[in-house]
Design an enzyme around this catalytic site. Structure first.
Site, PDB file in Angstrom:
ATOM      1  N   ASN A  32       0.820  -1.053   0.033  1.00 43.23           N
ATOM      2  CA  ASN A  32      -0.094   0.064   0.020  1.00 43.23           C
ATOM      3  C   ASN A  32       0.891   1.165  -0.023  1.00 43.23           C
ATOM      4  O   ASN A  32       1.552   1.452   1.194  1.00 43.23           O
ATOM      5  CB  ASN A  32      -1.043  -0.005   1.220  1.00 43.23           C
ATOM      6  CG  ASN A  32      -1.737   1.168   1.368  1.00 43.23           C
ATOM      7  OD1 ASN A  32      -1.872   2.059   0.625  1.00 43.23           O
ATOM      8  ND2 ASN A  32      -2.357   1.349   2.471  1.00 43.23           N
TER       9      ASN A  32
ATOM     10  N   LYS B 144      -0.129   4.217  -0.426  1.00 38.28           N
ATOM     11  CA  LYS B 144      -0.782   5.351   0.360  1.00 38.28           C
ATOM     12  C   LYS B 144      -0.436   6.710  -0.648  1.00 38.28           C
ATOM     13  O   LYS B 144      -0.368   6.520  -1.836  1.00 38.28           O
ATOM     14  CB  LYS B 144      -0.072   5.573   1.711  1.00 38.28           C
ATOM     15  CG  LYS B 144      -0.194   4.473   2.651  1.00 38.28           C
ATOM     16  CD  LYS B 144       0.074   4.736   3.926  1.00 38.28           C
ATOM     17  CE  LYS B 144      -0.261   3.486   4.793  1.00 38.28           C
ATOM     18  NZ  LYS B 144       0.209   3.540   6.352  1.00 38.28           N
TER      19      LYS B 144
ATOM     20  N   HIS C  83      -9.486   1.014   5.139  1.00 39.14           N
ATOM     21  CA  HIS C  83      -8.101   1.010   5.927  1.00 39.14           C
ATOM     22  C   HIS C  83      -8.325   1.996   7.275  1.00 39.14           C
ATOM     23  O   HIS C  83      -9.106   2.840   7.052  1.00 39.14           O
ATOM     24  CB  HIS C  83      -7.103   1.718   4.882  1.00 39.14           C
ATOM     25  CG  HIS C  83      -5.673   1.610   5.426  1.00 39.14           C
ATOM     26  ND1 HIS C  83      -5.250   2.622   6.345  1.00 39.14           N
ATOM     27  CD2 HIS C  83      -4.732   0.722   5.256  1.00 39.14           C
ATOM     28  CE1 HIS C  83      -3.830   2.357   6.667  1.00 39.14           C
ATOM     29  NE2 HIS C  83      -3.702   1.374   6.092  1.00 39.14           N
TER      30      HIS C  83
ATOM     31  N   GLU D 269      -6.747   4.445   8.201  1.00 43.71           N
ATOM     32  CA  GLU D 269      -6.534   5.892   7.988  1.00 43.71           C
ATOM     33  C   GLU D 269      -7.871   6.360   7.147  1.00 43.71           C
ATOM     34  O   GLU D 269      -8.262   7.591   7.245  1.00 43.71           O
ATOM     35  CB  GLU D 269      -5.452   6.179   7.012  1.00 43.71           C
ATOM     36  CG  GLU D 269      -4.069   5.830   7.665  1.00 43.71           C
ATOM     37  CD  GLU D 269      -2.777   5.441   6.898  1.00 43.71           C
ATOM     38  OE1 GLU D 269      -1.919   5.384   7.460  1.00 43.71           O
ATOM     39  OE2 GLU D 269      -2.948   5.395   5.478  1.00 43.71           O
TER      40      GLU D 269
ATOM     41  N   GLU E 211      -4.988  -4.994  10.647  1.00 41.56           N
ATOM     42  CA  GLU E 211      -4.116  -3.992  10.966  1.00 41.56           C
ATOM     43  C   GLU E 211      -4.430  -3.312  12.276  1.00 41.56           C
ATOM     44  O   GLU E 211      -5.070  -2.568  12.273  1.00 41.56           O
ATOM     45  CB  GLU E 211      -4.236  -2.880   9.626  1.00 41.56           C
ATOM     46  CG  GLU E 211      -5.514  -2.692   9.244  1.00 41.56           C
ATOM     47  CD  GLU E 211      -5.513  -1.366   8.498  1.00 41.56           C
ATOM     48  OE1 GLU E 211      -4.651  -1.028   7.961  1.00 41.56           O
ATOM     49  OE2 GLU E 211      -6.690  -0.638   8.734  1.00 41.56           O
TER      50      GLU E 211
ATOM     51  N   GLY F  66       2.453   2.831  10.946  1.00 40.65           N
ATOM     52  CA  GLY F  66       3.518   3.856  10.809  1.00 40.65           C
ATOM     53  C   GLY F  66       3.984   4.353  12.366  1.00 40.65           C
ATOM     54  O   GLY F  66       4.566   5.332  12.494  1.00 40.65           O
TER      55      GLY F  66
ATOM     56  N   SER G 100       3.370  -2.073  10.116  1.00 40.43           N
ATOM     57  CA  SER G 100       4.826  -2.204  10.319  1.00 40.43           C
ATOM     58  C   SER G 100       5.425  -3.719  10.275  1.00 40.43           C
ATOM     59  O   SER G 100       6.307  -4.088  10.670  1.00 40.43           O
ATOM     60  CB  SER G 100       5.229  -1.729  11.694  1.00 40.43           C
ATOM     61  OG  SER G 100       4.637  -0.497  12.009  1.00 40.43           O
TER      62      SER G 100
ATOM     63  N   GLY H  84       4.781   1.133   4.700  1.00 36.88           N
ATOM     64  CA  GLY H  84       6.356   1.818   4.339  1.00 36.88           C
ATOM     65  C   GLY H  84       7.262   0.783   3.469  1.00 36.88           C
ATOM     66  O   GLY H  84       8.080   1.368   2.648  1.00 36.88           O
TER      67      GLY H  84
END
Length: 253
Positions: free
Chosen positions: A9, A11, A96, A98, A168, A174, A214, A236
């Site tokens: 992902n 983002k 997600h 976020e 998640e 993050g 992560s 990431g």
């Protein structure tokens, strides 16, 4: 046998040239080094999807990070599932954390997004997860069950079979924190049990459940070795071609 999946992902990262360059690197490494039947997916910003679908072929599948809950209409700035499908995408992330947090997406809204994605031939990667407060309060299983029941278990058994679930833990996204393999396995087993209770044991056994939070090349092997963890939704680390490919390669052995 359920599918082993590693989905990246990106983002809101990479401009067009950066995205093409990064994806090309990922495709080349994965093509050369992947030895199993695991599925690699990149969920990229909308501006990349058409070009990446042409570059990925069968090596790396393409997904979107979101879609609108309606087929079409006067929704300035939004993207429909039909549009996403038309450029070669096979997957779309729904729910997600976020999106839930920053855009106040409710379980009811996510249920509609899931349905419209399926109606347009996309496989939803449906995300659930608890915050740090919810975990510390000890009611995170109830939170996760509600997200499943209200957002995903509204589907027929046939439609549900086309979905992927991603757990998640919000507190591990993050932040550099990662659930231990034991913590992740506990939740994945809980999710699979809930699928079995709502649908049946066969559906539970066939459902791919990914860990997101992560996940990186250093911890992927331990996480993916757990009985009920079928891969990862990678944030990431998916922005580094070597790291993402190394996570995909975790399933080579």
């Amino acid at each position: 046998m359920r599918k082993k999946i590693v989905a990246g992902n990106w983002k809101m990262n990479t401009d067009y040239a950066e995205g093409i360059a990064l994806f090309s690197e990922i495709v080349n490494i994965v093509r050369d080094e992947k030895k199993g039947d695991q599925i690699a997916i990149i969920c990229a910003p909308f501006i990349h999807l058409n070009s990446l679908a042409k570059l990925g072929g069968e090596t790396v599948k393409i997904g979107a990070q979101n879609c609108h809950q309606n087929e079409s209409g006067a929704y300035t700035g939004e993207i429909s599932a039909k549009m996403i499908k038309s450029v070669g995408c096979e997957y779309v992330i729904v729910g997600h954390s976020e999106r839930r947090q920053y855009f106040a997406e409710s379980d009811a809204l996510l249920a509609e997004k899931t349905k419209i994605a399926l109606a347009n031939g996309l496989s939803p990667i449906f995300c659930i997860g608890e915050t740090l407060d919810e975990r510390n309060n000890g009611n995170f299983f109830e939170i996760l069950k509600n997200q499943l029941v209200n957002g995903l278990f509204v589907l027929s058994a046939e439609d549900f079979s086309k979905t992927v679930i991603a757990y998640e833990p919000v507190w591990a996204i993050g932040t550099g924190l990662t659930a231990t393999a034991e913590q992740a396995q506990e939740v994945h087993a809980f999710i699979r049990a809930e699928v079995a209770a709502h649908y049946d044991a066969a559906a539970a056994e066939e459902t791919s459940i990914l860990y997101g939070g992560s996940c990186n090349p250093k911890n992927a092997a331990e996480l993916f070795a757990q009985t009920d963890i079928d891969g990862g939704l990678i944030g990431g680390a998916s922005l580094k071609s070597r790291d993402f490919a190394d996570i995909v390669k975790t399933f080579n052995a």
